[in-house]
Write an enzyme that holds these catalytic residues in place. Sequence first.
Site, PDB file in Angstrom:
ATOM      1  N   SER A 135       0.833  -1.203   0.000  1.00 38.37           N
ATOM      2  CA  SER A 135       0.000   0.000   0.000  1.00 38.37           C
ATOM      3  C   SER A 135       0.873   1.262   0.000  1.00 38.37           C
ATOM      4  O   SER A 135       1.750   1.414  -0.852  1.00 38.37           O
ATOM      5  CB  SER A 135      -0.938  -0.043   1.204  1.00 38.37           C
ATOM      6  OG  SER A 135      -1.918   0.960   1.115  1.00 38.37           O
ATOM      7  N   ASP A 256      -9.898  -3.584  -5.566  1.00 41.12           N
ATOM      8  CA  ASP A 256      -9.231  -2.721  -4.594  1.00 41.12           C
ATOM      9  C   ASP A 256      -9.882  -1.341  -4.599  1.00 41.12           C
ATOM     10  O   ASP A 256      -9.876  -0.659  -5.614  1.00 41.12           O
ATOM     11  CB  ASP A 256      -7.746  -2.611  -4.944  1.00 41.12           C
ATOM     12  CG  ASP A 256      -6.918  -1.926  -3.867  1.00 41.12           C
ATOM     13  OD1 ASP A 256      -7.483  -1.114  -3.111  1.00 41.12           O
ATOM     14  OD2 ASP A 256      -5.719  -2.210  -3.773  1.00 41.12           O
ATOM     15  N   HIS A 286      -8.168  -4.663  -1.243  1.00 45.20           N
ATOM     16  CA  HIS A 286      -6.863  -4.013  -1.111  1.00 45.20           C
ATOM     17  C   HIS A 286      -5.853  -4.844  -0.330  1.00 45.20           C
ATOM     18  O   HIS A 286      -4.715  -5.033  -0.758  1.00 45.20           O
ATOM     19  CB  HIS A 286      -7.062  -2.661  -0.417  1.00 45.20           C
ATOM     20  CG  HIS A 286      -5.789  -1.923  -0.143  1.00 45.20           C
ATOM     21  ND1 HIS A 286      -4.949  -1.477  -1.143  1.00 45.20           N
ATOM     22  CD2 HIS A 286      -5.197  -1.555   1.030  1.00 45.20           C
ATOM     23  CE1 HIS A 286      -3.911  -0.859  -0.611  1.00 45.20           C
ATOM     24  NE2 HIS A 286      -4.026  -0.895   0.705  1.00 45.20           N
TER      25      HIS A 286
END
Length: 324
Positions: A135, A256, A286
């Site tokens: 991320s 996501d 995600h």
Amino acid sequence: MPPEPPPEQPSPAATETPPNFWGYGPEEEYYKSQGVRNKKSYFDSPNGRLFTQQFLPLEGPVKATVFMTHGYGSDTGWLFQKICIRFAAWGYAVYAADLLGHGRSDGLRCYLGDMEKVAAAEPFRDLPAFLFGESMGGAATMLMYFQSKPDTWTGLIFSAPLFVIPENMKPSKIRLFLYGLLFGIADTWTTMPDNKMVGKAIKDPEKLKIIASNPRRYTGKPRVGTMRELARVCDYIQSNLGNVTAPFLTAHGTADGVTCPTSSKLLYEKGSSADKTLKLYDGMYHSLIQGEPDENADLVLADMRAWIDQRVLIYGSGATVFVD
């Protein structure tokens, strides 16, 4: 008719957050059950003290090192360490640190300031060395790569990296401009929309409960300076993707809702590496490893293990190190 007795109140022990994501068991016993050993320490950086962790296999040689970086609002002490543990159990020496402003590191909670300050790492002796970023940690990882000397890193692994901010999460340029007129005073204000990121990141409801119970997880709205910095860094990364020459694997779920798959697709399209792999997982959210049902997470981990094991064979010298 006599009144009903008041409902029983849960005892403090029943409502207390366990000290670890696995519950109340001793840390050493848990790590041993996973086939790894763990060491915690603090590192004094020029910009504040960083909490660091090391994960090593209990038995067998170390094939390579992997430097891991967590995502926004997270830390290395809760579910993110499951990724560290898996790689260590495969024979890798894993090093991870709480980013400044996160977890047990110094800094205002979830205020990044200048991300260049966290982008520093050293390879581990003569073994192959890899970077892993999840991320927002993917953006920090890419900065580390760009700031390193050529050929420092054997390969890069990204899990749902943030290189492109989704349209529905982009900070308003007008809003940032107006805040900027306050000469930095507003940078630490928690006034930016969060768009309920956690719910868009975690598919498995039971894992969502575990992640939400992390006592060090940041739950406030994003800070003005954090969003400004992420926008700046994403623009910088997009402009320099052509300079990525190291082998890389980038993975993304097609559903996501936090960091759009465009980030991974753009890296794959623009990266100059002759050895590049893009994995798109249909319908996954995600958090590919921490938030998906076990069968999905295991699929992602199996792909990552196959990729890194093969790169160690292809690009490594064959050297291994046994740890005491």
